[in-house]
Scaffold this motif. Structure first.
Motif, PDB file in Angstrom:
ATOM      1  N   LYS A 256      -0.253   4.322  -2.051  1.00  0.00           N
ATOM      2  CA  LYS A 256      -1.332   4.772  -1.736  1.00  0.00           C
ATOM      3  C   LYS A 256      -0.873   5.534  -0.579  1.00  0.00           C
ATOM      4  O   LYS A 256      -1.946   6.107   0.238  1.00  0.00           O
ATOM      5  CB  LYS A 256      -2.513   3.781  -1.309  1.00  0.00           C
ATOM      6  CG  LYS A 256      -2.751   3.054  -2.464  1.00  0.00           C
ATOM      7  CD  LYS A 256      -3.824   3.552  -3.332  1.00  0.00           C
ATOM      8  CE  LYS A 256      -4.241   2.707  -4.945  1.00  0.00           C
ATOM      9  NZ  LYS A 256      -5.027   3.572  -5.672  1.00  0.00           N
TER      10      LYS A 256
ATOM     11  N   ARG B   5       0.980  -1.019  -0.014  1.00  0.00           N
ATOM     12  CA  ARG B   5       0.147  -0.028   0.035  1.00  0.00           C
ATOM     13  C   ARG B   5       0.719   1.108  -0.042  1.00  0.00           C
ATOM     14  O   ARG B   5       0.354   2.236   0.041  1.00  0.00           O
ATOM     15  CB  ARG B   5      -1.117  -0.009   1.254  1.00  0.00           C
ATOM     16  CG  ARG B   5      -1.778  -1.094   1.359  1.00  0.00           C
ATOM     17  CD  ARG B   5      -3.015  -1.376   0.105  1.00  0.00           C
ATOM     18  NE  ARG B   5      -3.860  -0.241  -0.182  1.00  0.00           N
ATOM     19  CZ  ARG B   5      -4.595  -0.119  -0.897  1.00  0.00           C
ATOM     20  NH1 ARG B   5      -4.458  -0.891  -2.190  1.00  0.00           N
ATOM     21  NH2 ARG B   5      -5.358   1.057  -1.064  1.00  0.00           N
TER      22      ARG B   5
ATOM     23  N   LYS C  38      -6.749  -8.361  -3.527  1.00  0.00           N
ATOM     24  CA  LYS C  38      -6.904  -7.857  -5.244  1.00  0.00           C
ATOM     25  C   LYS C  38      -7.703  -8.876  -5.814  1.00  0.00           C
ATOM     26  O   LYS C  38      -7.961  -9.903  -5.394  1.00  0.00           O
ATOM     27  CB  LYS C  38      -5.355  -7.785  -5.836  1.00  0.00           C
ATOM     28  CG  LYS C  38      -4.497  -6.595  -5.265  1.00  0.00           C
ATOM     29  CD  LYS C  38      -5.056  -5.378  -5.740  1.00  0.00           C
ATOM     30  CE  LYS C  38      -4.339  -4.400  -5.181  1.00  0.00           C
ATOM     31  NZ  LYS C  38      -5.035  -2.867  -5.195  1.00  0.00           N
TER      32      LYS C  38
ATOM     33  N   ARG D  94     -13.522  -3.607   1.854  1.00  0.00           N
ATOM     34  CA  ARG D  94     -12.471  -2.799   1.177  1.00  0.00           C
ATOM     35  C   ARG D  94     -11.071  -3.333   1.476  1.00  0.00           C
ATOM     36  O   ARG D  94     -10.221  -3.258   0.356  1.00  0.00           O
ATOM     37  CB  ARG D  94     -12.903  -1.358   2.089  1.00  0.00           C
ATOM     38  CG  ARG D  94     -11.914  -0.130   1.202  1.00  0.00           C
ATOM     39  CD  ARG D  94     -12.014   1.183   1.793  1.00  0.00           C
ATOM     40  NE  ARG D  94     -13.386   1.679   1.686  1.00  0.00           N
ATOM     41  CZ  ARG D  94     -14.358   1.635   2.791  1.00  0.00           C
ATOM     42  NH1 ARG D  94     -14.163   1.259   3.825  1.00  0.00           N
ATOM     43  NH2 ARG D  94     -15.613   2.255   2.343  1.00  0.00           N
TER      44      ARG D  94
HETATM   45  C1  LIG Z   1     -16.703  -2.074  -1.504  1.00  0.00           C
HETATM   46  C2  LIG Z   1     -16.534  -0.671  -1.637  1.00  0.00           C
HETATM   47  C3  LIG Z   1     -16.495  -0.077  -0.186  1.00  0.00           C
HETATM   48  C4  LIG Z   1     -15.260  -0.036  -2.482  1.00  0.00           C
HETATM   49  O1  LIG Z   1     -15.410   1.281  -2.601  1.00  0.00           O
HETATM   50  P1  LIG Z   1     -14.767   2.366  -2.005  1.00  0.00           P
HETATM   51  O2  LIG Z   1     -14.664   2.287  -0.548  1.00  0.00           O
HETATM   52  O3  LIG Z   1     -15.191   3.559  -2.802  1.00  0.00           O
HETATM   53  O4  LIG Z   1     -13.054   1.730  -2.207  1.00  0.00           O
HETATM   54  P2  LIG Z   1     -12.490   2.200  -3.558  1.00  0.00           P
HETATM   55  O5  LIG Z   1     -13.152   2.258  -4.787  1.00  0.00           O
HETATM   56  O6  LIG Z   1     -11.337   3.116  -3.365  1.00  0.00           O
HETATM   57  O7  LIG Z   1     -11.883   0.552  -3.732  1.00  0.00           O
HETATM   58  C5  LIG Z   1     -10.784   0.343  -2.890  1.00  0.00           C
HETATM   59  C6  LIG Z   1     -10.067  -0.841  -3.573  1.00  0.00           C
HETATM   60  O8  LIG Z   1     -10.950  -1.979  -4.154  1.00  0.00           O
HETATM   61  C7  LIG Z   1     -10.825  -2.113  -5.558  1.00  0.00           C
HETATM   62  N1  LIG Z   1     -12.185  -2.385  -5.842  1.00  0.00           N
HETATM   63  C8  LIG Z   1     -13.337  -1.725  -5.467  1.00  0.00           C
HETATM   64  N2  LIG Z   1     -14.317  -2.395  -5.989  1.00  0.00           N
HETATM   65  C9  LIG Z   1     -13.916  -3.351  -6.620  1.00  0.00           C
HETATM   66  C10 LIG Z   1     -14.369  -4.569  -7.418  1.00  0.00           C
HETATM   67  N3  LIG Z   1     -15.847  -4.452  -7.282  1.00  0.00           N
HETATM   68  N4  LIG Z   1     -13.613  -5.480  -7.986  1.00  0.00           N
HETATM   69  C11 LIG Z   1     -12.267  -5.375  -7.977  1.00  0.00           C
HETATM   70  N5  LIG Z   1     -11.562  -4.304  -7.012  1.00  0.00           N
HETATM   71  C12 LIG Z   1     -12.541  -3.488  -6.663  1.00  0.00           C
HETATM   72  C13 LIG Z   1     -10.241  -0.680  -5.983  1.00  0.00           C
HETATM   73  O9  LIG Z   1      -9.564  -0.934  -7.221  1.00  0.00           O
HETATM   74  C14 LIG Z   1      -9.152  -0.171  -4.996  1.00  0.00           C
HETATM   75  O10 LIG Z   1      -8.161  -0.734  -5.212  1.00  0.00           O
HETATM   76  P3  LIG Z   1      -6.951   0.323  -4.563  1.00  0.00           P
HETATM   77  O11 LIG Z   1      -7.079   0.970  -3.369  1.00  0.00           O
HETATM   78  O12 LIG Z   1      -5.595  -0.979  -4.742  1.00  0.00           O
HETATM   79  O13 LIG Z   1      -6.762   1.259  -5.877  1.00  0.00           O
HETATM   80  C15 LIG Z   1     -17.869  -0.289  -2.464  1.00  0.00           C
HETATM   81  O14 LIG Z   1     -17.974  -0.845  -3.661  1.00  0.00           O
HETATM   82  C16 LIG Z   1     -19.097  -0.218  -1.712  1.00  0.00           C
HETATM   83  O15 LIG Z   1     -19.470   0.349  -0.597  1.00  0.00           O
HETATM   84  N6  LIG Z   1     -20.122  -1.238  -2.114  1.00  0.00           N
HETATM   85  C17 LIG Z   1     -21.456  -1.411  -1.673  1.00  0.00           C
HETATM   86  C18 LIG Z   1     -21.292  -2.288  -0.094  1.00  0.00           C
HETATM   87  C19 LIG Z   1     -22.483  -2.368   0.406  1.00  0.00           C
HETATM   88  O16 LIG Z   1     -22.750  -1.323   1.104  1.00  0.00           O
HETATM   89  N7  LIG Z   1     -23.350  -3.440   0.221  1.00  0.00           N
HETATM   90  C20 LIG Z   1     -24.705  -3.521   0.758  1.00  0.00           C
HETATM   91  C21 LIG Z   1     -24.696  -4.428   1.919  1.00  0.00           C
HETATM   92  S1  LIG Z   1     -24.326  -5.869   1.453  1.00  0.00           S
END
Ligand SMILES: CC(C)(COP(=O)(O)OP(=O)(O)OC[C@H]1O[C@@H](n2cnc3c(N)ncnc32)[C@H](O)[C@@H]1OP(=O)(O)O)[C@@H](O)C(=O)NCCC(=O)NCCS
Ligand SMILES: CC(=O)OP(=O)(O)O
Length: 331
Positions: free
Chosen positions: A89, A86, A140, A133
């Protein structure tokens, strides 16, 4: 035997080691005691001896391995690795140490990353976003996969639809508003997960509020486009759409609304157009039809790590651990 009993038997046949980092939650200990009693997996609990002793009072978790981040000789290596992963980042060694000593979820993910455990289950007391997250950041995606997604395994009682009432619902946990390419990828991964976990042929329905052009809207166009992409990319799959839910799973309705589709009325893998539909849909079936709901189970991630709903029971945790162990066997 029901779906989860079969999964448990498969887990027992080649025991894997699963980390449960949420040692602040009583359900973790209740699940650990059950998993150990049934011989489903080896269990690692992250926390100090004192925390674990207090939290597990009255339960037999004597077969679990307890790993205390503050005392483990592996922690220094985990800190170095987390910084390496990381650094770009902005992660400093001080931050990595602070995270790994205090956020057991991160510690559990690092154990999996470093091969000190086969898989992890968390999320009983952390939201899905906070659970997934760190998994996405550290583990990955699997080679050859662009998108991680999440599904629920639904086992509906007294249900003649799907695979004797067993379904995959996706994406019900992770991707909020997938575009057509992402929706197609979710469909392909979900078919693979169904095959692995249910051991029957997946029949995939792309869900919408429209069946084969019965409604016109940009939301319908998205599902039509996703269906086209998914079919082109996976010609061997039984996949079709767009379908309303009744046309997808009820044979007579499928026959009347989409008579020429090989999927209509027979679907066991349901692909929802967005996370609102997928998350609401699984909770409706769980609560109103009293279905067993296991997940969110991830797919497309480099190692098996799975989430839970904060509304889960200890029994749900046991089920998700068994599913995780079977995913580990397939690695
Ligand atoms: C999971 C989640 C938090 C990721 O989003 P975020 O917090 O904005 O984080 P980021 O977009 O910065 O992603 C974090 C890392 O994960 C990776 N990533 C995020 N979504 C991904 C996916 N679907 N597939 C692969 N990688 C993914 C990003 O590339 C990033 O990698 P990096 O930090 O090395 O660049 C977001 O998709 C989310 O909130 N989803 C909904 C979850 C939820 O509330 N569900 C309802 C209840 S089940
Ligand atoms: C899957 C899910 O809805 O998770 P939570 O209940 O923790 O938000």
């Amino acid at each position: 035997m029901g779906f989860i009993d079969v999964i448990k038997e498969r887990a027992k046949s080649n025991k894997k080691t699963i980390v449960l980092p949420e040692t602040e939650d009583r359900r973790t200990y209740e699940a650990a005691a059950q998993i150990l009693k049934e011989g489903i997996a080896n269990v690692v609990l992250v926390g100090s001896e004192e925390e674990v002793k207090k939290g597990s009072e009255g339960l037999d978790i004597s077969g679990a391995v307890i790993v205390d981040p503050a005392a483990s000789d592996k922690t220094a290596g985990y800190i170095d690795k987390l910084v390496e992963l990381r650094q770009k980042k902005g992660m400093t060694p001080e931050q990595a140490k602070e995270i790994l000593l205090n956020q057991y979820l991160y510690y559990g993910v690092m154990m999996v990353k470093m091969g000190d455990a086969d898989g992890m289950v968390s999320g009983a007391c952390h939201s899905t976003a906070d659970t997934l997250r760190p998994c996405l950041q550290i583990l990955k995606t699997k080679p050859g996969t662009k998108l991680v997604s999440a599904f629920f395994l639904m086992a509906v009682p007294d249900c003649e639809y799907g695979a004797n009432g067993t379904f995959v619902f996706a994406d019900s946990g992770l991707n909020q508003n997938p575009n057509p390419e992402e929706l197609a990828a979710i469909a392909a991964s979900s078919a693979e997960s169904f095959q692995l976990l249910v051991q029957e042929e997946p029949v995939v329905a792309m869900l919408s509020h429209s069946t084969m052009g019965s409604a016109k809207h940009a939301d319908v166009d998205k599902v039509v486009e996703a269906t086209k992409i998914a079919k082109e990319q996976n010609p061997e799959l039984k996949l079709d759409g767009e379908f309303q839910l009744d046309a997808a799973i009820v044979p007579s309705v499928g026959q009347s609304k989409a008579p020429n589709s090989p999927v209509a009325g027979k679907a066991n893998v349901l692909i929802f157009p967005d996370l609102d539909a997928g998350n609401i849909g699984y909770k409706l079936v769980q609560r109103l039809a009293k279905a067993e709901a296991y997940g969110p189970v991830t797919q497309g991630i480099a190692k098996p790590v799975n989430d839970l709903s904060r509304g889960c029971s200890a029994e749900d945790i046991v089920g998700v651990v068994a599913i995780t162990a079977v995913q580990c066997q397939a690695e």
